[in-house]
Motif scaffolding. Structure first.
Motif, PDB file in Angstrom:
ATOM      1  N   THR A  76      36.447  33.388  37.574  1.00  0.00           N
ATOM      2  CA  THR A  76      37.872  33.716  37.575  1.00  0.00           C
ATOM      3  C   THR A  76      38.275  34.588  38.753  1.00  0.00           C
ATOM      4  O   THR A  76      39.460  34.861  38.935  1.00  0.00           O
ATOM      5  N   MET A  77      37.288  35.019  39.556  1.00  0.00           N
ATOM      6  CA  MET A  77      37.539  35.957  40.640  1.00  0.00           C
ATOM      7  C   MET A  77      37.211  35.341  42.001  1.00  0.00           C
ATOM      8  O   MET A  77      36.045  35.012  42.274  1.00  0.00           O
ATOM      9  N   PRO A  78      38.204  35.170  42.868  1.00  0.00           N
ATOM     10  CA  PRO A  78      37.962  34.590  44.198  1.00  0.00           C
ATOM     11  C   PRO A  78      36.872  35.313  44.977  1.00  0.00           C
ATOM     12  O   PRO A  78      36.059  34.670  45.645  1.00  0.00           O
ATOM     13  N   LYS A  79      36.826  36.636  44.880  1.00  0.00           N
ATOM     14  CA  LYS A  79      35.832  37.407  45.619  1.00  0.00           C
ATOM     15  C   LYS A  79      34.418  37.023  45.214  1.00  0.00           C
ATOM     16  O   LYS A  79      33.526  36.904  46.064  1.00  0.00           O
ATOM     17  N   VAL A  80      34.197  36.821  43.925  1.00  0.00           N
ATOM     18  CA  VAL A  80      32.867  36.432  43.446  1.00  0.00           C
ATOM     19  C   VAL A  80      32.533  35.023  43.918  1.00  0.00           C
ATOM     20  O   VAL A  80      31.402  34.753  44.363  1.00  0.00           O
ATOM     21  N   ASN A  81      33.486  34.112  43.835  1.00  0.00           N
ATOM     22  CA  ASN A  81      33.235  32.740  44.277  1.00  0.00           C
ATOM     23  C   ASN A  81      32.848  32.698  45.750  1.00  0.00           C
ATOM     24  O   ASN A  81      31.999  31.905  46.164  1.00  0.00           O
TER      25      ASN A  81
ATOM     26  N   PHE B 224      37.403  21.600  43.624  1.00  0.00           N
ATOM     27  CA  PHE B 224      37.916  22.313  42.456  1.00  0.00           C
ATOM     28  C   PHE B 224      38.280  23.756  42.793  1.00  0.00           C
ATOM     29  O   PHE B 224      39.333  24.255  42.387  1.00  0.00           O
ATOM     30  N   VAL B 225      37.397  24.422  43.528  1.00  0.00           N
ATOM     31  CA  VAL B 225      37.627  25.828  43.872  1.00  0.00           C
ATOM     32  C   VAL B 225      38.896  25.979  44.711  1.00  0.00           C
ATOM     33  O   VAL B 225      39.696  26.896  44.496  1.00  0.00           O
ATOM     34  N   ASP B 226      39.103  25.082  45.657  1.00  0.00           N
ATOM     35  CA  ASP B 226      40.273  25.158  46.534  1.00  0.00           C
ATOM     36  C   ASP B 226      41.579  24.982  45.771  1.00  0.00           C
ATOM     37  O   ASP B 226      42.644  25.402  46.259  1.00  0.00           O
ATOM     38  N   LEU B 227      41.517  24.384  44.604  1.00  0.00           N
ATOM     39  CA  LEU B 227      42.725  24.154  43.808  1.00  0.00           C
ATOM     40  C   LEU B 227      43.073  25.320  42.882  1.00  0.00           C
ATOM     41  O   LEU B 227      44.185  25.400  42.356  1.00  0.00           O
ATOM     42  N   MET B 228      42.134  26.242  42.700  1.00  0.00           N
ATOM     43  CA  MET B 228      42.375  27.339  41.756  1.00  0.00           C
ATOM     44  C   MET B 228      43.623  28.171  42.060  1.00  0.00           C
ATOM     45  O   MET B 228      44.344  28.563  41.138  1.00  0.00           O
ATOM     46  N   PRO B 229      43.936  28.457  43.317  1.00  0.00           N
ATOM     47  CA  PRO B 229      45.134  29.271  43.590  1.00  0.00           C
ATOM     48  C   PRO B 229      46.439  28.632  43.134  1.00  0.00           C
ATOM     49  O   PRO B 229      47.434  29.332  42.934  1.00  0.00           O
TER      50      PRO B 229
ATOM     51  N   ASP C  98      45.461  41.077  41.268  1.00  0.00           N
ATOM     52  CA  ASP C  98      45.125  40.272  42.442  1.00  0.00           C
ATOM     53  C   ASP C  98      43.624  40.074  42.641  1.00  0.00           C
ATOM     54  O   ASP C  98      43.200  39.443  43.609  1.00  0.00           O
ATOM     55  N   ASP C  99      42.822  40.578  41.727  1.00  0.00           N
ATOM     56  CA  ASP C  99      41.392  40.288  41.768  1.00  0.00           C
ATOM     57  C   ASP C  99      41.081  38.943  41.105  1.00  0.00           C
ATOM     58  O   ASP C  99      39.941  38.460  41.178  1.00  0.00           O
TER      59      ASP C  99
END
Length: 472
Positions: free
Chosen positions: A395-400, A414-419, A162-163
């Motif tokens: 690849t890590m939401p926390k880093v973004n 683009f970021v919002d579509l990653m999940p 989940d990371d």
């Protein structure tokens, strides 16, 4: 290996995706427990070997120290050359060596690509860590070219599924085993020319949400040359840039797998190819080819010429505005999720690279220390914060979130579509399937076969390839 009817629609799509992912658990994605130890098909790896058990024991023995065996060790890392080597060594590897004074990393420039790496593995002289296209992880794991990282994951709690974004993690797993640490990622969205939309009498603040809307808007933007032999401007080409069968299949709700079965002839994938062919027929493939030839001679992405209404491309294209002096758009433009077929959520697909431990690595425990650093939070954050990171997505939401890349509204799309990003099937015949889709796409677009029959042929070919591999 994407896009919208507003925020509400996207949230619903994301919830639907996550619920589906949980319901099939280990079928397609790698969404396991804290270890996240699953891959495509959900089939458990029942080939447990003595070497794997020994590796598990070694991992458990060294977990407490977090520094490997403690002996002075030199690891070989196989990676890209040029500026990447210089920067990555300075920014990431140097920090790893500071934290692990007993480990020295010898950087080896990738020479000969995967063919050379395969030769080294076969000869028993592989590097300890190597970069590999994540889409190839399943295929390499299936043929025994990679060490499973699962024993190390099971022995500690530093690496968790989940990371990472769901699709990214799933692509790094094969048959309930983690075989790679995700490194880079990207995805696709719709770039649209607001100026051309205005000229066509369209609302430039309302890009298309459905395929039907895209077709209608694009039609208004096609302009033929004065002699009628080609186009001086086009609305949309569904096989240009990052627009090809894989992309459009997900926009049409296509599924490439059904449990353990590959389904390249899924009805919605057939519809996607039929739709692509409709453009080749309606707008004349020969005329579109002439237009593409002209665009190719400009030396820049066709969208930046101002002659294309809509194009599907990756987040990396945003870097053209700062790194390519030729690109100075004189028109208004925007980015939005890709249109989808009526009744299907807007989505995207993600690709990227990973770090792996080749089979036969001489220092597996120390190699794992390096892998979990460079593919984990510390290494990912260090690399993401470099001065010229541009429009990279990690690849890590926390880093973004930490580096605040969503403050750039266009990159945020683009970021919002990653999940909800899809990924190419994790299968031993991944490369074969990829090549086959391009082969039949070309045939279909040029009128050399009907989509359904061609995709049935793909199904037959990949199934036969799987049978050959299973019989070895």
């Amino acid at each position: 290996m994407r896009k919208k009817k507003g925020a509400t629609h996207l949230r619903r799509a994301m919830l639907k995706y996550l619920v589906t992912a949980l319901s099939v658990c280990f079928v397609l994605t790698g969404c396991g427990g804290s270890g996240g130890s699953s891959g495509e098909n959900g089939a458990k790896d029942t080939k447990g070997t003595d070497s794997t058990n020994q590796q598990t024991d070694t991992a458990k023995k060294n977990t407490d120290t977090g520094k490997g065996s403690g002996e002075k060790v030199t690891l070989e890392l196989w990676g890209w050359g040029g500026k990447f080597q210089t920067d990555y060594t300075k920014i990431v590897i140097s920090e790893f060596e500071k934290e692990h004074p007993n480990i020295k990393v010898k950087y080896i420039i990738d020479q000969g690509g995967t063919d050379k790496l395969t030769t080294l593995i076969a000869g028993g002289t592989p590097p300890d860590v190597a970069v590999l296209d994540r889409f190839m992880v399943g295929q390499w794991a299936a043929k025994g070219s990679l060490e499973s990282l699962q024993p190390f994951v099971d022995a500690g709690d530093e690496v968790r599924a989940d990371d990472y974004y769901p699709g990214v993690w799933a692509e790094a797993n094969y048959k309930n085993q983690l075989y790679a640490m995700p490194f880079t990622t990207d995805n696709r969205a719709l770039y649209y020319n607001k100026t051309l939309m205005k000229e066509a009498g369209l609302d430039p603040e309302k890009p298309p949400v459905t395929i039907a809307e895209l077709d209608a808007m694009a039609e208004k933007m096609f302009k033929k040359t004065s002699n009628g032999s080609g186009y001086e401007q086009v609305g949309f080409i569904p096989w240009a840039n990052q627009t090809y069968l894989y992309t459009q299949s997900w926009n049409f709700g296509g599924e490439w797998t059904n449990g353990e079965e590959l389904t390249p002839n899924h009805p919605q994938i057939v519809k996607a190819l039929e739709w692509m062919v409709s453009y080749a027929k309606k707008y004349d493939m020969s005329k579109i080819n002439k237009f593409n030839d002209v665009m190719g001679k400009t030396g820049i992405n066709s969208f930046w010429t101002g002659k294309v209404g809509f194009v599907v491309d990756g987040n990396w294209v945003l870097n053209d505005l700062t790194s390519n002096a030729k690109v100075k758009p004189t028109f208004e433009w925007g980015v939005a999720p890709m249109p989808s077929a009526e009744g299907y959520p807007q989505t995207t697909w993600a690709g990227g690279h990973s770090w792996v431990m080749p089979k036969g690595a001489k220092h597996p425990q120390e190699a794992w220390e390096l892998l979990k650093f460079i593919g984990g939070y510390k290494g990912t954050l260090l690399w993401a914060k470099r001065a010229d990171a541009g429009n990279d997505i990690t690849t890590m939401p926390k880093v973004n979130e930490e580096i605040k890349i969503t403050e750039n509204p266009k990159l945020k799309v683009f970021v919002d579509l990653m999940p909800v990003a899809h990924y190419r099937p994790v299968t031993p015949v991944g490369q074969k399937l990829w090549d086959e889709t391009f082969r039949v796409q070309d045939l279909a677009l040029n009128g050399k076969g009907e989509p359904k029959k061609l995709l049935d042929e793909v199904k037959k070919n990949v199934d036969n390839e799987l049978k050959k591999l299973e019989s070895k």
